[in-house]
Scaffold this motif. Structure first.
Motif, PDB file in Angstrom:
ATOM      1  N   PRO A  90       0.828  -1.189   0.000  1.00  0.00           N
ATOM      2  CA  PRO A  90       0.000   0.000   0.000  1.00  0.00           C
ATOM      3  C   PRO A  90       0.867   1.244   0.000  1.00  0.00           C
ATOM      4  O   PRO A  90       1.984   1.246   0.510  1.00  0.00           O
ATOM      5  CB  PRO A  90      -0.791  -0.107   1.322  1.00  0.00           C
ATOM      6  N   ALA A  91       0.325   2.319  -0.560  1.00  0.00           N
ATOM      7  CA  ALA A  91       1.086   3.568  -0.607  1.00  0.00           C
ATOM      8  C   ALA A  91       1.422   4.001   0.794  1.00  0.00           C
ATOM      9  O   ALA A  91       0.605   3.957   1.702  1.00  0.00           O
ATOM     10  CB  ALA A  91       0.251   4.640  -1.313  1.00  0.00           C
ATOM     11  N   VAL A 143      -3.787   6.970   3.837  1.00  0.00           N
ATOM     12  CA  VAL A 143      -5.245   6.853   3.824  1.00  0.00           C
ATOM     13  C   VAL A 143      -5.816   7.310   2.486  1.00  0.00           C
ATOM     14  O   VAL A 143      -6.728   6.680   1.933  1.00  0.00           O
ATOM     15  CB  VAL A 143      -5.865   7.660   4.987  1.00  0.00           C
ATOM     16  N   LYS A 144      -5.277   8.375   1.930  1.00  0.00           N
ATOM     17  CA  LYS A 144      -5.758   8.851   0.631  1.00  0.00           C
ATOM     18  C   LYS A 144      -5.527   7.807  -0.460  1.00  0.00           C
ATOM     19  O   LYS A 144      -6.365   7.612  -1.351  1.00  0.00           O
ATOM     20  CB  LYS A 144      -5.069  10.161   0.269  1.00  0.00           C
ATOM     21  N   ALA A 145      -4.384   7.128  -0.404  1.00  0.00           N
ATOM     22  CA  ALA A 145      -4.093   6.090  -1.403  1.00  0.00           C
ATOM     23  C   ALA A 145      -5.071   4.923  -1.276  1.00  0.00           C
ATOM     24  O   ALA A 145      -5.519   4.354  -2.277  1.00  0.00           O
ATOM     25  CB  ALA A 145      -2.656   5.597  -1.243  1.00  0.00           C
ATOM     26  N   ILE A 146      -5.398   4.543  -0.033  1.00  0.00           N
ATOM     27  CA  ILE A 146      -6.359   3.462   0.195  1.00  0.00           C
ATOM     28  C   ILE A 146      -7.738   3.860  -0.326  1.00  0.00           C
ATOM     29  O   ILE A 146      -8.422   3.082  -1.000  1.00  0.00           O
ATOM     30  CB  ILE A 146      -6.416   3.108   1.691  1.00  0.00           C
ATOM     31  N   LYS A 147      -8.151   5.078  -0.040  1.00  0.00           N
ATOM     32  CA  LYS A 147      -9.456   5.550  -0.506  1.00  0.00           C
ATOM     33  C   LYS A 147      -9.507   5.639  -2.026  1.00  0.00           C
ATOM     34  O   LYS A 147     -10.555   5.373  -2.634  1.00  0.00           O
ATOM     35  CB  LYS A 147      -9.775   6.906   0.121  1.00  0.00           C
ATOM     36  N   THR A 203      -1.620 -17.072  11.672  1.00  0.00           N
ATOM     37  CA  THR A 203      -0.888 -16.439  12.779  1.00  0.00           C
ATOM     38  C   THR A 203       0.545 -16.112  12.386  1.00  0.00           C
ATOM     39  O   THR A 203       1.015 -14.982  12.592  1.00  0.00           O
ATOM     40  CB  THR A 203      -0.879 -17.373  14.007  1.00  0.00           C
ATOM     41  N   ALA A 204       1.249 -17.081  11.814  1.00  0.00           N
ATOM     42  CA  ALA A 204       2.662 -16.893  11.486  1.00  0.00           C
ATOM     43  C   ALA A 204       2.878 -15.933  10.334  1.00  0.00           C
ATOM     44  O   ALA A 204       4.005 -15.474  10.104  1.00  0.00           O
ATOM     45  CB  ALA A 204       3.290 -18.240  11.144  1.00  0.00           C
ATOM     46  N   ASP A 205       1.819 -15.584   9.606  1.00  0.00           N
ATOM     47  CA  ASP A 205       1.949 -14.766   8.398  1.00  0.00           C
ATOM     48  C   ASP A 205       1.572 -13.311   8.631  1.00  0.00           C
ATOM     49  O   ASP A 205       1.600 -12.498   7.702  1.00  0.00           O
ATOM     50  CB  ASP A 205       1.051 -15.361   7.302  1.00  0.00           C
ATOM     51  N   ARG A 206       1.245 -12.950   9.863  1.00  0.00           N
ATOM     52  CA  ARG A 206       0.704 -11.610  10.111  1.00  0.00           C
ATOM     53  C   ARG A 206       1.680 -10.491   9.752  1.00  0.00           C
ATOM     54  O   ARG A 206       1.316  -9.537   9.051  1.00  0.00           O
ATOM     55  CB  ARG A 206       0.274 -11.493  11.584  1.00  0.00           C
ATOM     56  N   VAL A 207       2.916 -10.591  10.211  1.00  0.00           N
ATOM     57  CA  VAL A 207       3.893  -9.534   9.936  1.00  0.00           C
ATOM     58  C   VAL A 207       4.201  -9.458   8.450  1.00  0.00           C
ATOM     59  O   VAL A 207       4.213  -8.372   7.856  1.00  0.00           O
ATOM     60  CB  VAL A 207       5.183  -9.762  10.752  1.00  0.00           C
ATOM     61  N   ASP A 208       4.444 -10.596   7.815  1.00  0.00           N
ATOM     62  CA  ASP A 208       4.769 -10.607   6.391  1.00  0.00           C
ATOM     63  C   ASP A 208       3.608 -10.087   5.553  1.00  0.00           C
ATOM     64  O   ASP A 208       3.825  -9.425   4.530  1.00  0.00           O
ATOM     65  CB  ASP A 208       5.144 -12.014   5.932  1.00  0.00           C
ATOM     66  N   ALA A 209       2.381 -10.383   5.956  1.00  0.00           N
ATOM     67  CA  ALA A 209       1.220  -9.903   5.207  1.00  0.00           C
ATOM     68  C   ALA A 209       1.176  -8.383   5.172  1.00  0.00           C
ATOM     69  O   ALA A 209       0.816  -7.775   4.153  1.00  0.00           O
ATOM     70  CB  ALA A 209      -0.067 -10.460   5.810  1.00  0.00           C
ATOM     71  N   VAL A 210       1.563  -7.754   6.280  1.00  0.00           N
ATOM     72  CA  VAL A 210       1.627  -6.289   6.327  1.00  0.00           C
ATOM     73  C   VAL A 210       2.809  -5.777   5.511  1.00  0.00           C
ATOM     74  O   VAL A 210       2.657  -4.904   4.652  1.00  0.00           O
ATOM     75  CB  VAL A 210       1.736  -5.793   7.780  1.00  0.00           C
ATOM     76  N   LYS A 211       3.995  -6.332   5.760  1.00  0.00           N
ATOM     77  CA  LYS A 211       5.201  -5.831   5.110  1.00  0.00           C
ATOM     78  C   LYS A 211       5.173  -6.026   3.599  1.00  0.00           C
ATOM     79  O   LYS A 211       5.728  -5.211   2.852  1.00  0.00           O
ATOM     80  CB  LYS A 211       6.430  -6.515   5.716  1.00  0.00           C
ATOM     81  N   ASN A 212       4.543  -7.112   3.137  1.00  0.00           N
ATOM     82  CA  ASN A 212       4.480  -7.390   1.703  1.00  0.00           C
ATOM     83  C   ASN A 212       3.287  -6.741   1.016  1.00  0.00           C
ATOM     84  O   ASN A 212       3.091  -6.910  -0.190  1.00  0.00           O
ATOM     85  CB  ASN A 212       4.446  -8.901   1.457  1.00  0.00           C
ATOM     86  N   GLY A 213       2.487  -6.007   1.772  1.00  0.00           N
ATOM     87  CA  GLY A 213       1.394  -5.264   1.175  1.00  0.00           C
ATOM     88  C   GLY A 213       0.168  -6.069   0.828  1.00  0.00           C
ATOM     89  O   GLY A 213      -0.695  -5.609   0.079  1.00  0.00           O
ATOM     90  N   ARG A 214       0.033  -7.283   1.371  1.00  0.00           N
ATOM     91  CA  ARG A 214      -1.156  -8.079   1.080  1.00  0.00           C
ATOM     92  C   ARG A 214      -2.354  -7.619   1.897  1.00  0.00           C
ATOM     93  O   ARG A 214      -3.502  -7.904   1.541  1.00  0.00           O
ATOM     94  CB  ARG A 214      -0.863  -9.564   1.324  1.00  0.00           C
ATOM     95  N   VAL A 215      -2.092  -6.938   2.999  1.00  0.00           N
ATOM     96  CA  VAL A 215      -3.160  -6.323   3.793  1.00  0.00           C
ATOM     97  C   VAL A 215      -2.701  -4.941   4.226  1.00  0.00           C
ATOM     98  O   VAL A 215      -1.497  -4.651   4.277  1.00  0.00           O
ATOM     99  CB  VAL A 215      -3.522  -7.166   5.043  1.00  0.00           C
ATOM    100  N   ASP A 216      -3.672  -4.083   4.536  1.00  0.00           N
ATOM    101  CA  ASP A 216      -3.345  -2.751   5.063  1.00  0.00           C
ATOM    102  C   ASP A 216      -3.240  -2.763   6.579  1.00  0.00           C
ATOM    103  O   ASP A 216      -2.451  -2.014   7.161  1.00  0.00           O
ATOM    104  CB  ASP A 216      -4.430  -1.748   4.648  1.00  0.00           C
ATOM    105  N   LEU A 267      -2.291   6.486   8.796  1.00  0.00           N
ATOM    106  CA  LEU A 267      -3.234   5.382   8.974  1.00  0.00           C
ATOM    107  C   LEU A 267      -3.252   4.940  10.434  1.00  0.00           C
ATOM    108  O   LEU A 267      -4.318   4.675  11.002  1.00  0.00           O
ATOM    109  CB  LEU A 267      -2.862   4.211   8.062  1.00  0.00           C
ATOM    110  N   THR A 268      -2.078   4.870  11.059  1.00  0.00           N
ATOM    111  CA  THR A 268      -2.005   4.526  12.483  1.00  0.00           C
ATOM    112  C   THR A 268      -2.788   5.533  13.312  1.00  0.00           C
ATOM    113  O   THR A 268      -3.526   5.160  14.232  1.00  0.00           O
ATOM    114  CB  THR A 268      -0.538   4.492  12.956  1.00  0.00           C
ATOM    115  N   ALA A 269      -2.632   6.820  12.983  1.00  0.00           N
ATOM    116  CA  ALA A 269      -3.342   7.868  13.720  1.00  0.00           C
ATOM    117  C   ALA A 269      -4.851   7.750  13.543  1.00  0.00           C
ATOM    118  O   ALA A 269      -5.620   7.937  14.497  1.00  0.00           O
ATOM    119  CB  ALA A 269      -2.860   9.244  13.253  1.00  0.00           C
ATOM    120  N   ARG A 270      -5.298   7.423  12.332  1.00  0.00           N
ATOM    121  CA  ARG A 270      -6.735   7.251  12.083  1.00  0.00           C
ATOM    122  C   ARG A 270      -7.277   6.062  12.872  1.00  0.00           C
ATOM    123  O   ARG A 270      -8.367   6.124  13.444  1.00  0.00           O
ATOM    124  CB  ARG A 270      -6.998   7.043  10.590  1.00  0.00           C
TER     125      ARG A 270
END
Length: 314
Positions: free
Chosen positions: A34-35, A70-74, A129-142, A273-276
């Motif tokens: 994600p942007a 957030v703007k990129a996600i929207k 469970t084991a994929d949570r960090v990688d899913a974020v870092k690799n952009g598969r989830v926001d 995004l963290t602040a939102r």
């Protein structure tokens, strides 16, 4: 008020067991990250302590401002949130409706709707469970809303929101087990824990189990225990309560270890995004939605009233 600190712990080298995660919903990130919000205002810049201690309650101040992330996600009309689909009362698929539901799912939908303004643009994506960090870092989830413990090691890889639940590690055993305490349930026993979980780290540090059996999702531990393949399961007290509610042949032994908190995870660079998310968490609790979700999903299976589990820095 004293700020709680925790020590960095080394992750155990665990054997990989194959498992599949079913994707729920439509589009969203697919390989591309994600942007990132690299130009967020100074007031909400987040710093992560890279030393051997960190503030697990610390995060950026809440904000309603839409920054670059957030703007990129929207702009792509899709906020993808990593969730669990195997943890009863937290995030599990209802066999009657086919929908994922639970305490974390209520929160994920509240965050998604508050940010996107349209629940139809919120995608819930099951993540192991084991994929949570990688899913974020690799952009598969926001975002990850999946009983994820905030600790110093993980804070080096991802950013966390303010904590939204206080937990500790507990042990489940079959009702026929003679164990009366956490140590009795673990010492010299074959114990199951999800890969990449705090439970696995605790078991590795204790070094008293005969064997630690790693699985991709903590529900697999319940299955192994039902089959007599393991003697006990270590997980946090919220998930332990859910398993005990799901299967009346298991019980939680007395005693817990390592009090901790869980939070929402996202890219370290997505500061706005963290602040939102932090603003949504503050409103969600203040408006009583957090308490109502606790009453619906968790209260019958937990040991304490709701406010015992709302994190307060100390």
């Amino acid at each position: 008020m004293r700020t709680r600190t925790v020590r960095t712990r080394s992750a155990a080298a665990l054997t990989v067991l194959a498992a599949c995660a079913t994707v729920l919903g439509g589009g969203g990130p697919s390989g591309a990250a994600p942007a990132a919000a690299t130009g967020a205002p100074q007031a909400v810049q987040q710093t992560q302590d890279q030393s051997d201690t960190c503030d697990i309650y610390g995060s950026v101040p809440p904000s309603t401002v839409d920054g670059l992330a957030v703007k990129a996600i929207k702009a792509r009309h899709s906020l993808v949130i990593g969730v669990d689909q195997n943890s009863y009362r937290w995030g599990s698929r209802n066999p009657n409706t086919g929908q994922i539901e639970g305490f974390d799912i209520d929160l994920a939908r509240a965050i998604g709707t508050a940010i996107m303004g349209n629940q139809g643009q919120v995608v819930l994506k099951p993540v192991a469970t084991a994929d949570r960090v990688d899913a974020v870092k690799n952009g598969r989830v926001d975002l990850i809303v999946r009983t994820m413990t905030v600790n110093c090691d993980r804070m080096k890889d991802v950013a966390f929101s303010k904590p939204y639940f206080s937990i500790s590690q507990r042990v489940l055993v079959p009702k026929a087990s003679p164990a009366t305490s956490l140590d009795e349930a673990i010492n010299g026993r074959t114990v199951c824990a999800a890969k990449g979980s705090t439970a696995a780290t605790v078991l590795d540090a204790k070094k008293t189990a005969k064997q630690v059996v790693p699985v991709d999702n903590q529900l697999d531990c319940l299955v192994l225990m039902q089959l007599g393949k393991v003697d006990a399961t270590m997980t946090d007290d919220g998930l332990a309560a859910g398993q005990a509610a799901q299967d009346q042949t298991v019980r939680i032994v007395d005693g817990d270890t390592q009090p901790e908190v869980i939070g929402v995870a996202m890219l370290k660079t997505s500061t706005d995004l963290t602040a939102r998310v932090n603003q949504v968490l503050a409103d969600y609790h203040a408006d009583g939605d957090w308490g109502r979700s606790y009453e619906r999903w968790l209260k019958p299976y937990m040991l304490n009233d709701a406010e015992h589990y709302w994190p307060v820095p100390h």
